[in-house]
Write a protein that holds these residues in place. Structure first.
Motif, mmCIF file in Angstrom:
data_model
loop_
_atom_site.group_PDB
_atom_site.id
_atom_site.type_symbol
_atom_site.label_atom_id
_atom_site.label_comp_id
_atom_site.label_asym_id
_atom_site.label_seq_id
_atom_site.Cartn_x
_atom_site.Cartn_y
_atom_site.Cartn_z
ATOM 1 N N UNK A 554 0.839 -1.205 0.000
ATOM 2 C CA UNK A 554 0.000 0.000 0.000
ATOM 3 C C UNK A 554 0.868 1.247 0.000
ATOM 4 N N UNK A 555 1.985 1.185 0.741
ATOM 5 C CA UNK A 555 2.886 2.342 0.833
ATOM 6 C C UNK A 555 3.604 2.608 -0.491
ATOM 7 N N UNK A 556 3.891 1.529 -1.229
ATOM 8 C CA UNK A 556 4.523 1.702 -2.541
ATOM 9 C C UNK A 556 3.587 2.415 -3.516
ATOM 10 N N UNK A 557 2.292 2.057 -3.434
ATOM 11 C CA UNK A 557 1.316 2.639 -4.356
ATOM 12 C C UNK A 557 0.945 4.071 -3.978
ATOM 13 N N UNK A 558 0.797 4.305 -2.675
ATOM 14 C CA UNK A 558 0.487 5.665 -2.187
ATOM 15 C C UNK A 558 1.463 5.968 -1.053
ATOM 16 N N UNK A 559 2.641 6.501 -1.390
ATOM 17 C CA UNK A 559 3.663 6.746 -0.363
ATOM 18 C C UNK A 559 3.224 7.820 0.633
ATOM 19 N N UNK A 560 3.823 7.726 1.817
ATOM 20 C CA UNK A 560 3.670 8.757 2.848
ATOM 21 C C UNK A 560 2.228 8.924 3.323
ATOM 22 N N UNK A 561 1.475 7.816 3.325
ATOM 23 C CA UNK A 561 0.148 7.875 3.932
ATOM 24 C C UNK A 561 0.313 7.686 5.438
ATOM 25 N N UNK A 562 -0.246 8.582 6.220
ATOM 26 C CA UNK A 562 -0.067 8.574 7.674
ATOM 27 C C UNK A 562 -0.564 7.266 8.281
ATOM 28 N N UNK A 563 -1.790 6.857 7.926
ATOM 29 C CA UNK A 563 -2.389 5.655 8.518
ATOM 30 C C UNK A 563 -1.561 4.419 8.185
ATOM 31 N N UNK A 564 -1.145 4.288 6.929
ATOM 32 C CA UNK A 564 -0.370 3.113 6.504
ATOM 33 C C UNK A 564 0.957 3.035 7.247
ATOM 34 N N UNK A 565 1.647 4.156 7.336
ATOM 35 C CA UNK A 565 2.953 4.157 8.007
ATOM 36 C C UNK A 565 2.833 3.857 9.501
ATOM 37 N N UNK A 566 1.776 4.365 10.101
ATOM 38 C CA UNK A 566 1.569 4.079 11.526
ATOM 39 C C UNK A 566 1.348 2.584 11.748
ATOM 40 N N UNK A 567 0.568 1.948 10.845
ATOM 41 C CA UNK A 567 0.322 0.514 10.966
ATOM 42 C C UNK A 567 1.586 -0.296 10.674
ATOM 43 N N UNK A 568 2.388 0.162 9.714
ATOM 44 C CA UNK A 568 3.659 -0.515 9.437
ATOM 45 C C UNK A 568 4.553 -0.489 10.667
ATOM 46 N N UNK A 585 8.146 5.137 12.767
ATOM 47 C CA UNK A 585 7.384 6.090 13.587
ATOM 48 C C UNK A 585 7.902 7.517 13.375
ATOM 49 N N UNK A 586 9.232 7.654 13.252
ATOM 50 C CA UNK A 586 9.796 8.991 13.013
ATOM 51 C C UNK A 586 9.367 9.532 11.650
ATOM 52 N N UNK A 587 9.291 8.636 10.660
ATOM 53 C CA UNK A 587 8.819 9.070 9.340
ATOM 54 C C UNK A 587 7.336 9.454 9.412
ATOM 55 N N UNK A 588 6.574 8.691 10.186
ATOM 56 C CA UNK A 588 5.150 8.992 10.373
ATOM 57 C C UNK A 588 4.979 10.358 11.029
ATOM 58 N N UNK A 589 5.855 10.645 11.993
ATOM 59 C CA UNK A 589 5.817 11.947 12.671
ATOM 60 C C UNK A 589 6.181 13.078 11.711
ATOM 61 N N UNK A 590 7.069 12.766 10.751
ATOM 62 C CA UNK A 590 7.440 13.755 9.730
ATOM 63 C C UNK A 590 6.245 14.051 8.810
ATOM 64 N N UNK A 591 5.480 12.965 8.464
ATOM 65 C CA UNK A 591 4.313 13.137 7.586
ATOM 66 C C UNK A 591 3.267 14.022 8.248
ATOM 67 N N UNK A 592 3.028 13.777 9.528
ATOM 68 C CA UNK A 592 2.002 14.528 10.260
ATOM 69 C C UNK A 592 2.556 14.850 11.642
ATOM 70 N N UNK A 593 3.239 15.996 11.765
ATOM 71 C CA UNK A 593 3.922 16.331 13.022
ATOM 72 C C UNK A 593 2.947 16.583 14.179
#
Length: 742
Positions: A554-568, A585-593
């Motif tokens: 899912x992340x490959x198809x739609x990168x930097x999705x907050x919900x997907x990264x949090x679940x990963x 988690x740090x990348x997720x925080x970058x997406x949505x600080x």
């Protein structure tokens, strides 16, 4: 038991295409049966198989080999179905087979001509209306003969192993003709045919059921489609060997209206899996809360109003306030929401109302609701629009529950029943008009309601009938409908497969949803939304590595999705890859600080990695912007303790103790901090509070205590002192519970 066991073994061998073993096992049933006809059929099939094998072993090419092989499997399957049915009819004490034994000796059998005359009751009643005079007695006789006839027809099509009467088959065809419009008799004969097929497979009977699926009468059509779903699911593995059935199904599935109705039916059958859960919730949570209203209502209820019909419909303005104060309004709303979503909210309510003698007539469990039925006709003789008629026409209850409702109303005292009938006449007319308008302009809604009610009727039969243990429960197949040949035909329309998958997912039936999601993926759908749902379904079924893989896609198809990264990140952490979890988690925080939950997860990862100084530094920053947040205070206390900063840990422990909703672990950690600072008495008090929150479960307390063994030792506690503290607490606790007299 032996008959059932042998029969199942034969089916297993046939499914595995082990025909020699299947023939041998079939011979056991044949020997038990001692029937020359069955023996001859079995021997003939086995001889054909031997010839086929002989040609095969000699290398002779036979273009008919595959066709013959399939015919042998289908023939052997049918033969075993018939032998099982015959043996059980002879030997079983089961209710259904007892009725089969008794049926040939029914004294009041009716001829086909008598049945035909009885079935045209509507025409006969219309004729009476055109003649002046009181024909109440004659009307009663017409209805009585009609009911007797439909029960007889039901029993014939339910109990007969073979429909060997050409007159009865002709009667069936006449009843299924669209020119015959009596839905009660048409519906009942379809239910009887369904039950017959549910007991024993018969190709010719399935073809009759398929004929009924094309009926122009909506009640008959919906019942036939529902019966077809259950029957084809039961015999699914053998359908490929019956081309006539397959061809008819292809034609059926080619009609868009039929496929939509079958989709609705499949969803409604799946929905029955939550009925028992809904009933439990109603009985244990909602109804007890609503019952608290009764004393409040009784206090303000004036019995004199009961006699005043003008005031009957007036609502007491105090009641709304009572409902709000009692806290029951949320439960009322929850009940209404469940009903709006299509939940079967009346199963538990009417479960106790199936003991009326009406239900001792077996076919009445399946009969459509009819105001002309003699059991309830008294309620509707006036022809006026009443609360009862409105309630019954509002599509709230299934047929079985409508009869239960009417029969219970008939048991009321006359005064109470008449007042109930007279109330809300204006509202009754409006509700009836709405129902008529809906049926006229939304035929699909009408079909959907009819199928829902019939499925609920069937559910009540298989769950509440006194003889239910003697019938294989149709609803055990509710969650495998998507694995059938019928569903494969329907899902040529990709939307149907997606819709059923989404429905499974919405009802938290993740295993079934995954089976369909995987098929959809293989068929070329590779959307991010699909992989997100697959990941979540895998996660909910504890398949964490598969969940992670789906989330990555899912992340490959739609990168930097907050919900997907949090679940990963969560999956990385749960699978033990804390370094990768921290990175994600740090990348997720970058997406949505500035998402506190993510920032706390970063801290938890740092603590797991023993990077307590970094974790503490992050926590102090969070505390500056969220000084009263209990989660942050707790995290600083724990982290400071692990970092051996006892003064800071003690300060934040005091702050935490001033908050509410503390956990046993909070008191345990606070006790550790006091102990490490040599404040043993304070530590003991905190440990006791921890134990109290654990309901004095000593084993659980020790487990929590020993989790922090390394941190205690790191903060200066001697290892042997841990055992001393635990024993001291145990003696202290025992002394409190059993004080010793001095």
């Amino acid at each position: 038991a032996e008959i059932h066991s042998t029969y199942k073994q034969v089916l297993a061998y046939l499914s595995q295409e082990q025909l020699k073993n299947a023939f041998e096992k079939s011979g056991e049933l044949c020997t038990e049966l001692q029937s020359p006809g069955y023996t001859e059929r079995l021997n003939s099939m086995e001889q054909s198989y031997r010839y086929m094998l002989q040609y095969f072993m000699e290398g002779t090419y036979d273009p008919e080999q595959k066709s013959m092989y399939n015919k042998l499997i289908s023939g052997l399957f049918v033969l075993n179905c018939e032998m099982r049915d015959e043996l059980l009819t002879r030997n079983s004490s089961n209710y259904e087979f007892s009725q089969k034994r008794y049926y040939p000796y029914v004294a009041d059998a009716l001829s086909a001509k008598e049945l035909q005359n009885a079935l045209i009751r509507k025409d006969q009643l219309v004729e009476l209306e055109d003649i002046d005079g009181d024909f109440t007695k004659k009307e009663h006789e017409i209805e009585l003969l009609f009911e007797k006839s439909v029960h007889f027809i039901f029993n014939y099509f339910w109990l007969k192993s073979k429909y060997d009467s050409s007159e009865m088959l002709n009667l069936f065809q006449q009843m299924m003709d669209d020119s015959y419009t009596d839905s009660v008799s048409k519906s009942l004969v379809v239910s009887a045919l369904t039950l017959n097929l549910w007991r024993t497979f018969d190709e010719s009977k399935i073809l009759l059921l398929l004929d009924a699926c094309n009926s122009g009468e909506v009640h008959t059509r919906q019942r036939a489609l529902i019966g077809l779903c259950f029957v084809l699911t039961k015999y699914n593995r053998f359908l490929p060997y019956f081309p006539a059935i397959r061809n008819r199904l292809v034609l059926l599935a080619d009609d868009s209206i039929t496929t939509e109705q079958l989709q609705n039916i499949i969803i409604q059958i799946i929905a029955t899996t939550e009925t028992e859960q809904v009933s439990k919730k109603l009985q244990e949570e909602i109804f007890p809360e609503l019952m608290k209203l009764r004393p409040l209502m009784d206090e303000s209820f004036d019995p004199e109003n009961l006699m005043n019909t003008d005031e009957w419909g007036e609502i007491n303005p105090e009641w709304e306030e009572m409902i709000e104060k009692s806290g029951a309004s949320d439960k009322i709303k929850e009940f209404a929401d469940m009903q709006m979503e299509g939940a079967d909210v009346y199963m538990s309510t009417f479960a106790l109302l199936k003991s009326f003698s009406f239900f001792s007539e077996f076919s009445n469990w399946f009969i459509p609701f009819d105001t002309e039925n003699l059991a309830v006709k008294k309620l509707f003789e006036s022809g006026e629009k009443t609360l009862i008629t409105a309630f019954l026409s509002s599509n709230v209850m299934c047929n079985s529950d409508r009869y239960s409702f009417c029969l219970s109303v008939l048991q009321m005292p006359d005064l109470q029943r008449n007042l109930m009938k007279q109330s809300f006449s204006e509202a009754a007319e409006q509700m009836e008009e709405i129902s008529k308008d809906e049926a006229l302009h939304s035929p699909n809604v009408l079909a959907k309601n009819i199928s829902k009610h019939y499925i609920q009727d069937l559910f009540r039969f298989f769950k509440l009938n006194p003889h239910r243990s003697d019938f294989a429960d149709m609803f055990t197949t509710s969650l495998i409908l998507h694995k059938t040949y019928l569903f494969d035909l329907l899902s040529i329309d990709e939307k149907i497969k997606a819709n059923i998958a989404e429905y499974y997912f919405s009802k938290k039936l993740y295993t079934q949803a995954l089976e369909l999601f995987q098929e959809i993926e293989k068929e070329g759908d590779s959307s991010a939304a699909l992989y997100q749902k697959m990941g979540y379904a895998y996660q909910q079924t504890s398949q964490l590595f598969k969940a992670l893989d789906a989330y990555k896609k899912a992340d490959l198809l739609v990168p930097d999705d907050f919900w997907t990264n949090r679940k990963m990140a969560l999956c990385y952490r749960l699978t033990g890859n804390t370094e990768k979890a921290l990175e994600t988690y740090r990348h997720t925080n970058f997406i949505k600080p500035d998402q506190l939950s993510i920032q706390l997860q970063i801290v938890n990862c740092l603590i797991e990695l023993k990077r307590t100084d970094e974790a503490l530094n992050d926590l102090m920053k969070l505390n500056e912007s969220n000084p009263d947040n209990q989660k942050i205070i707790r995290a600083i206390m724990n982290c400071s303790f692990m970092a051996k900063n006892l003064s800071k840990a003690g300060y934040f422990a005091i702050l935490l103790m001033e908050t509410s909703n503390l956990t046993a672990a909070d008191f345990g950690t606070a006790g550790h901090i006091e102990w490490c600072q040599k404040k043993n008495k304070n530590a003991a008090k905190l440990y006791k509070q921890c134990l109290q929150l654990l309901d004095n479960n000593w084993e659980q307390f020790v487990a929590i205590f020993r989790q922090d063994k390394e941190a205690l030792i790191a903060n200066g506690v001697a290892e042997q002192d841990i055992s001393l503290m635990l024993d001291g607490l145990k003696y202290n606790t025992a002394a409190t519970e059993n004080p010793v007299s001095v």
